[in-house]
Design a protein around this motif. Sequence first.
Motif, PDB file in Angstrom:
ATOM      1  N   TYR A  23       0.741  -1.203   0.099  1.00 44.62           N
ATOM      2  CA  TYR A  23      -0.157  -0.016   0.075  1.00 44.62           C
ATOM      3  C   TYR A  23       0.438   1.369   0.070  1.00 44.62           C
ATOM      4  CZ  TYR A  23      -2.761   3.810   1.836  1.00 44.62           C
ATOM      5  OH  TYR A  23      -3.494   4.973   1.758  1.00 44.62           O
ATOM      6  N   ARG A  24       2.085   1.417   0.888  1.00 43.74           N
ATOM      7  CA  ARG A  24       2.803   2.473   0.939  1.00 43.74           C
ATOM      8  C   ARG A  24       3.439   2.764  -0.390  1.00 43.74           C
ATOM      9  NH1 ARG A  24       5.851   1.945   6.705  1.00 43.74           N
ATOM     10  NH2 ARG A  24       3.914   2.763   8.148  1.00 43.74           N
ATOM     11  N   ALA A  27       0.739   4.080  -2.701  1.00 42.33           N
ATOM     12  CA  ALA A  27       0.254   5.303  -2.117  1.00 42.33           C
ATOM     13  C   ALA A  27       1.111   6.530  -2.377  1.00 42.33           C
ATOM     14  CB  ALA A  27      -0.293   5.380  -0.595  1.00 42.33           C
ATOM     15  N   LYS A  28       2.493   6.063  -2.375  1.00 43.28           N
ATOM     16  CA  LYS A  28       3.340   7.196  -2.468  1.00 43.28           C
ATOM     17  C   LYS A  28       3.311   7.545  -3.824  1.00 43.28           C
ATOM     18  CE  LYS A  28       6.383   5.456   0.797  1.00 43.28           C
ATOM     19  NZ  LYS A  28       7.801   4.648   1.061  1.00 43.28           N
ATOM     20  N   HIS A  31      -0.932   9.109  -4.377  1.00 43.18           N
ATOM     21  CA  HIS A  31      -1.564  10.154  -3.529  1.00 43.18           C
ATOM     22  C   HIS A  31      -1.707  11.345  -4.216  1.00 43.18           C
ATOM     23  CE1 HIS A  31      -2.740  12.650  -0.021  1.00 43.18           C
ATOM     24  NE2 HIS A  31      -3.047  11.266   0.612  1.00 43.18           N
ATOM     25  N   PHE A  45      -6.016   6.211  -6.411  1.00 45.28           N
ATOM     26  CA  PHE A  45      -5.610   6.251  -5.117  1.00 45.28           C
ATOM     27  C   PHE A  45      -6.693   5.826  -4.187  1.00 45.28           C
ATOM     28  CE2 PHE A  45      -5.747   8.707  -1.049  1.00 45.28           C
ATOM     29  CZ  PHE A  45      -4.383   7.873  -0.495  1.00 45.28           C
ATOM     30  N   ARG A  76     -12.961   4.922   0.122  1.00 43.73           N
ATOM     31  CA  ARG A  76     -13.342   5.922   1.174  1.00 43.73           C
ATOM     32  C   ARG A  76     -14.277   6.987   0.786  1.00 43.73           C
ATOM     33  NH1 ARG A  76      -7.165   6.884   2.969  1.00 43.73           N
ATOM     34  NH2 ARG A  76      -6.677   4.897   3.852  1.00 43.73           N
TER      35      ARG A  76
END
Lengths: 299, 91
Positions: A23-24, A27-28, A31, A45, A76
Amino acid sequence: MRNPYEVLGVAATASAAEIQSAYRKLAKKLHPDLNPGDKTAEEKFKEVAGAYDLLSDAEKRKRFDSGEIDASGAERPQHNFYRDYASSDQGHPYADTSGFADFMDTDDAFAELLRRGQRARANRRGQDMHYRLPIDFVESITGANKRLTLPDGSTLDVKIPPGLVDGQTLRLKGKGAPGAGKGGAGDALIEVEVLPDRRFTRDGDDISLEVPISVTEAVLGGRIRVATPTGDVTVTVPKGSNTGTTLRLKGKGAPHRGGGHGDELVKLKVMLPKSDPELEAFVTNWSKGKEFNPREDRI
Amino acid sequence: MNKKEFLKSSELRVQTLELWLEQQWLIPEQTSRGIRFTDIDVARARLIHELKNDFGANDEGVDVILHLMDQLHELRRALAQLREDIKGRSF
């Protein structure tokens, strides 16, 4: 929504650490705040974040794996990203021009263009200030001139227009915080709270109050003094008035928007005197009174 | 919005907010009625939260990221302004 394992590019057997690391990494790259110029990154994202929300929660992941829930609804909730504010045109406290300060130091047309952008922000309009002002009921009907003392000790004169309702906000142009440069001052926004009154209540532009009358006044009629927002007036109580009888005082209410006034409704309430032997003797011998049943039509 | 409303919409704890204010990661406006937050502060708080919790950035990292990001946004805005100003001109 696609399978969350596919979205994150991990195996269904991946450990929590593997999921977080996947995920990181994504996401980087995606994002929106770290990629302010990439419009397509946002959609991707959201998908990645939704998948991570689902798989990073051990309980939710278990339920997904067992087929109890699917990936839908895992996105989300919609919200604005920081870039949506930081790249917009209004001045904000986080703006940092040090990235091109060297360009602005020069004397060419390019530097002038950059400086112009800065000046626009330097001439920002002052902030609107919010205040609360409690006033009496009668003042809300008749209008009034009030003086508001501000936290810094200065005062503000506020003209209350007649007929104002509780919670209404008055805007005083240019009475807010001072602006920067050539930007004008902000406005003062005053929310007026109308304090409840012992006597009067308001219903639209009409106001009403209850007035006690004696048995004598009820039976024989009479003239009584009644309070109105503009002072006491004399009112005739008709012969045979009862508790609940309502007298309408034309034009004594709050002003209408288009001119004219509402009315004051005076609700009469018949009051007996403290126990009186003469009254008791009279009622005992009053045969008509015993025949009268006010509950007749109520069974 | 005031401090209480901000804490609610940003889902921050009050201790966290105090810390972030001290670091100047958040710079709410000072008014005569105390500090006031706006939507940009909420969005920035959310970003800081993601940097720390989802991306594993430590405090020093957050500092650097915010500083570079604010410069980037300002550059983007200057660039957009420049595009407006030279619109229709030929070179």
